[in-house]
Design an enzyme around this catalytic site. Structure first.
Site, PDB file in Angstrom:
ATOM      1  N   HIS A   1     -15.665   2.874 -20.171  1.00  0.00           N
ATOM      2  CA  HIS A   1     -17.000   3.221 -20.697  1.00  0.00           C
ATOM      3  C   HIS A   1     -17.062   4.716 -20.990  1.00  0.00           C
ATOM      4  CE1 HIS A   1     -17.439   4.393 -16.510  1.00  0.00           C
ATOM      5  NE2 HIS A   1     -18.472   5.111 -16.862  1.00  0.00           N
TER       6      HIS A   1
ATOM      7  N   LYS B   1      -9.422   8.114 -15.220  1.00  0.00           N
ATOM      8  CA  LYS B   1      -8.877   9.139 -14.317  1.00  0.00           C
ATOM      9  C   LYS B   1      -8.703   8.552 -12.934  1.00  0.00           C
ATOM     10  CE  LYS B   1      -8.410  13.733 -13.568  1.00  0.00           C
ATOM     11  NZ  LYS B   1      -7.155  13.406 -12.888  1.00  0.00           N
TER      12      LYS B   1
ATOM     13  N   LYS C   1     -17.240   6.448  -8.474  1.00  0.00           N
ATOM     14  CA  LYS C   1     -17.235   7.825  -7.958  1.00  0.00           C
ATOM     15  C   LYS C   1     -17.546   8.832  -9.072  1.00  0.00           C
ATOM     16  CE  LYS C   1     -13.908   8.114  -5.182  1.00  0.00           C
ATOM     17  NZ  LYS C   1     -12.538   8.147  -4.659  1.00  0.00           N
TER      18      LYS C   1
ATOM     19  N   ASP D   1     -21.291  12.578 -11.771  1.00  0.00           N
ATOM     20  CA  ASP D   1     -21.441  12.971 -13.178  1.00  0.00           C
ATOM     21  C   ASP D   1     -20.201  13.644 -13.755  1.00  0.00           C
ATOM     22  OD1 ASP D   1     -24.094  12.023 -13.466  1.00  0.00           O
ATOM     23  OD2 ASP D   1     -24.843  13.794 -12.427  1.00  0.00           O
TER      24      ASP D   1
ATOM     25  N   LYS E   1      -6.259   4.064 -11.356  1.00  0.00           N
ATOM     26  CA  LYS E   1      -5.445   4.369 -10.166  1.00  0.00           C
ATOM     27  C   LYS E   1      -4.045   3.843 -10.400  1.00  0.00           C
ATOM     28  CE  LYS E   1      -6.166   6.257  -6.085  1.00  0.00           C
ATOM     29  NZ  LYS E   1      -7.194   7.282  -5.824  1.00  0.00           N
TER      30      LYS E   1
ATOM     31  N   SER F   1     -10.558  18.247 -10.386  1.00  0.00           N
ATOM     32  CA  SER F   1      -9.627  17.816 -11.433  1.00  0.00           C
ATOM     33  C   SER F   1     -10.283  17.939 -12.814  1.00  0.00           C
ATOM     34  CB  SER F   1      -9.226  16.358 -11.226  1.00  0.00           C
ATOM     35  OG  SER F   1      -8.167  16.265 -10.310  1.00  0.00           O
TER      36      SER F   1
HETATM   37  P1  NAD Z   1      -1.687  12.338   2.444  1.00  0.00           P
HETATM   38  O1  NAD Z   1      -0.479  11.559   2.150  1.00  0.00           O
HETATM   39  O2  NAD Z   1      -1.671  13.807   2.160  1.00  0.00           O
HETATM   40  O3  NAD Z   1      -2.113  12.185   3.991  1.00  0.00           O
HETATM   41  C1  NAD Z   1      -2.317  10.977   4.647  1.00  0.00           C
HETATM   42  C2  NAD Z   1      -2.035  11.198   6.129  1.00  0.00           C
HETATM   43  O4  NAD Z   1      -2.409  10.025   6.859  1.00  0.00           O
HETATM   44  C3  NAD Z   1      -0.538  11.454   6.416  1.00  0.00           C
HETATM   45  O5  NAD Z   1      -0.426  12.595   7.240  1.00  0.00           O
HETATM   46  C4  NAD Z   1      -0.103  10.178   7.125  1.00  0.00           C
HETATM   47  O6  NAD Z   1       0.940  10.392   8.052  1.00  0.00           O
HETATM   48  C5  NAD Z   1      -1.390   9.763   7.829  1.00  0.00           C
HETATM   49  N1  NAD Z   1      -1.428   8.354   8.218  1.00  0.00           N
HETATM   50  C6  NAD Z   1      -0.867   7.282   7.611  1.00  0.00           C
HETATM   51  N2  NAD Z   1      -1.162   6.143   8.280  1.00  0.00           N
HETATM   52  C7  NAD Z   1      -1.907   6.506   9.342  1.00  0.00           C
HETATM   53  C8  NAD Z   1      -2.513   5.790  10.425  1.00  0.00           C
HETATM   54  N3  NAD Z   1      -2.408   4.467  10.518  1.00  0.00           N
HETATM   55  N4  NAD Z   1      -3.223   6.491  11.342  1.00  0.00           N
HETATM   56  C9  NAD Z   1      -3.349   7.825  11.248  1.00  0.00           C
HETATM   57  N5  NAD Z   1      -2.803   8.561  10.245  1.00  0.00           N
HETATM   58  C10 NAD Z   1      -2.093   7.913   9.313  1.00  0.00           C
HETATM   59  O7  NAD Z   1      -2.871  11.597   1.676  1.00  0.00           O
HETATM   60  P2  NAD Z   1      -4.255  12.217   1.198  1.00  0.00           P
HETATM   61  O8  NAD Z   1      -4.076  12.733  -0.167  1.00  0.00           O
HETATM   62  O9  NAD Z   1      -4.798  13.084   2.270  1.00  0.00           O
HETATM   63  O10 NAD Z   1      -5.127  10.883   1.069  1.00  0.00           O
HETATM   64  C11 NAD Z   1      -5.759  10.286   2.179  1.00  0.00           C
HETATM   65  C12 NAD Z   1      -6.853   9.363   1.701  1.00  0.00           C
HETATM   66  O11 NAD Z   1      -7.793  10.113   0.901  1.00  0.00           O
HETATM   67  C13 NAD Z   1      -6.392   8.192   0.835  1.00  0.00           C
HETATM   68  O12 NAD Z   1      -7.236   7.090   1.069  1.00  0.00           O
HETATM   69  C14 NAD Z   1      -6.641   8.701  -0.574  1.00  0.00           C
HETATM   70  O13 NAD Z   1      -6.823   7.649  -1.500  1.00  0.00           O
HETATM   71  C15 NAD Z   1      -7.930   9.478  -0.355  1.00  0.00           C
HETATM   72  N6  NAD Z   1      -8.191  10.479  -1.397  1.00  0.00           N
HETATM   73  C16 NAD Z   1      -7.307  11.480  -1.639  1.00  0.00           C
HETATM   74  C17 NAD Z   1      -7.604  12.415  -2.614  1.00  0.00           C
HETATM   75  C18 NAD Z   1      -6.704  13.609  -2.884  1.00  0.00           C
HETATM   76  O14 NAD Z   1      -7.114  14.494  -3.644  1.00  0.00           O
HETATM   77  N7  NAD Z   1      -5.553  13.694  -2.299  1.00  0.00           N
HETATM   78  C19 NAD Z   1      -8.781  12.303  -3.371  1.00  0.00           C
HETATM   79  C20 NAD Z   1      -9.669  11.263  -3.082  1.00  0.00           C
HETATM   80  C21 NAD Z   1      -9.359  10.360  -2.088  1.00  0.00           C
END
Ligand code: NAD
Length: 472
Positions: free
Chosen positions: A64, A69, A93, A98, A105, A361
């Site tokens: 839309h 992204k 999100k 906005d 993904k 971003s």
């Molecule tokens: P990352 O890989 O940097 O960190 C994830 C951490 O979680 C790692 O240190 C890993 O060892 C730990 N982990 C894995 N399984 C685990 C468990 N069972 N218990 C405890 N710790 C555990 O990932 P991230 O970029 O920090 O992303 C984390 C979450 O945030 C994801 O759901 C991702 O989709 C979401 N997210 C990330 C971003 C971004 O900009 N990176 C943006 C929006 C949402």
């Protein structure tokens, strides 16, 4: 552990919120459905000569708004259902904060620890090449970013590969965000998601009436926090909470957790992990063998920042936190969310709370398309204006300011917003305004924040469809 469909979970939340809107059922169905999912596989010749078949995905949930992204994750459990759910969350999100994108993904089913750096580079480049072949990547088509298991390093490989195959090299930098600063990235992107999570929690904690209902005082100071996942999002969330006076009492990682009711100093834990490869066995803290147990320990704010499906019907009743701040995507199932809300727990939903990453971003993408650093054109002008104002005030009040003050301002060293300042203020403004928007929506329908956030997203996407002439 029983794992239900993540996409079905997101759709349950959508359906619940849709009941509070008046949109045509066909339009709601279109908003909800995932438009395209690409499952690809390709061979990787490993460093030792063996061949692995690599499975990967990219889902584009909604066009839309274009481009679509969303991040790319590297994890062994990546599957079509997961990327569709995460792409849908991205659509909602972006609407909530906005940011003019549809949701997408991607993911590659690998445990990155089992591959060498050069194998990871070959996997990333081949994935990008395959996406480009099918028109699943491009500055105006679909723009990936880092997610679980990926960082700016993979993003720079993606850019470099895309640049070599595109016929529009001028805008190629905008094909991916989260790139390193100096290679087209924007200052503040690495910490953006955690910084945004902090702004969201801070905003929630500033509403006295809501904190009073939870039996808490307003503000961050003194709040006891447990973080699950000390990666990019978890670390930066903890860092800003700690700086604002919160006490980090527990940290959970994949191999276990740490608890200390008096507080853990974040950077000491990080240094200890650098030395020992684990957060465990930190002097003065108690090891918690099963990291999931930490979710159930006593605290004011629980921040799941690892993966989805962490708080379910089988452990929701044991959660003691008063606030659950969903930094990761989908950490709480819809049934668990409902039962915790009934128990009076405030859930700050992922679909709003971790939007800081995509917000910054967006600033990076704008920078890449405009080919100019934010603030570059106006910073010196702002400094001159400030000096002129001060000189006028000086003349009016007959009192001279310190020459050093004026020359510092003129040189731009203490005045005029830098790119980092602009990004941070844009992020703060976005997170603060969006919080009040979903809060108002929730209150006006007497529903929880997640439902308020989904109502806001559905209304905006419906408007996007009608503006696009798809449903006149
Ligand atoms: P990352 O890989 O940097 O960190 C994830 C951490 O979680 C790692 O240190 C890993 O060892 C730990 N982990 C894995 N399984 C685990 C468990 N069972 N218990 C405890 N710790 C555990 O990932 P991230 O970029 O920090 O992303 C984390 C979450 O945030 C994801 O759901 C991702 O989709 C979401 N997210 C990330 C971003 C971004 O900009 N990176 C943006 C929006 C949402």
């Amino acid at each position: 552990m029983h794992k239900s469909s993540f996409f079905a979970e997101v759709n349950k939340m959508f359906d619940h919120a849709a009941k509070y809107t008046e949109h045509d059922s066909g339009l709601l169905e279109q908003i909800k459905s995932c438009n395209s999912v690409y499952h690809l596989s390709f061979p990787l010749v490993r460093d030792n000569g063996e061949i692995d078949v690599i499975h990967a995905y990219r889902a584009e949930h909604s066009q839309h708004m274009q481009p679509t992204k969303g991040g790319i994750r590297y994890a062994p459990m990546v599957n079509a259902d997961e990327v569709m759910a995460l792409a849908a969350l991205m659509s909602y999100k972006c609407a909530i904060v906005d940011v003019p994108y549809g949701g997408a993904k991607g993911g590659i089913c690998i445990d990155r620890n089992k591959y060498s750096q050069s194998e990871l580079e070959r996997i990333t480049r081949r994935y990008t090449f395959e996406l480009a072949k099918k028109n699943f990547i491009g500055p105006g088509i679909d723009v990936p970013a880092p997610d679980y298991g990926t960082s700016s390093v993979e993003m720079s490989w993606i850019f470099d590969t895309y640049r070599s195959v595109t016929d529009n090299p001028l805008d190629a930098l905008a094909c991916v965000t989260g790139k390193p600063v100096g290679a087209g990235g924007v200052r503040g992107r690495i910490e953006a998601t955690g910084r945004g999570v902090f702004f969201g929690i801070r905003e929630a904690c500033s509403i006295e009436e809501d904190m009073h209902a939870l039996g808490l005082s307003s503000g961050i100071e003194g709040k006891r926090v447990i973080i699950q996942g000390l990666g990019n999002v978890g670390y930066h969330t903890a860092l800003y909470l700690e700086r604002a006076g919160a006490i980090i009492v527990g940290i959970a990682e994949y191999d276990g957790g740490l608890y200390n009711s008096k507080g853990l100093i974040l950077n000491e834990i990080v240094d200890h992990r650098k030395e020992t490869k684990s957060i465990l066995n930190f002097p003065g803290a108690t090891n918690v063998k099963n990291s999931a147990t930490l979710l159930e320990m006593e605290c004011d704010i629980l921040v799941p920042a690892a993966l989805e499906n962490q708080i379910r019907s089988d452990n929701a009743d044991r959660i003691q936190a008063k606030i659950v701040a969903e930094a990761s995507n989908g950490p709480v199932t819809s049934a668990a969310g409902q039962s915790m809300t009934e128990r009076g727990i405030l859930i700050i939903p992922d679909v709003y709370l971790n939007a800081g990453g995509v917000t910054v971003s967006y600033f990076e993408w704008l920078r890449n398309l405009s080919h100019v650093r934010h603030g570059r054109i106006s910073r010196r002008r702002e400094a001159h204006n400030a000096v002129n104002i001060l000189k006028t005030v000086q003349a009016l009040v007959g009192k001279n300011f310190d020459d050093q003050v004026l020359s510092d301002i003129e040189s731009g060293s203490s005045f005029g917003a830098s790119e980092a300042d602009l990004v941070d203020s844009g992020l703060e403004d976005t997170m603060v305004s969006a919080y009040h928007e979903i809060h108002t929506e929730a209150h006006s329908h007497d529903v929880d924040l997640r439902t308020g956030a989904f109502i806001s997203a559905i209304d905006k996407i419906a408007l996007g469809y009608s503006r696009g002439g798809i449903f006149p």
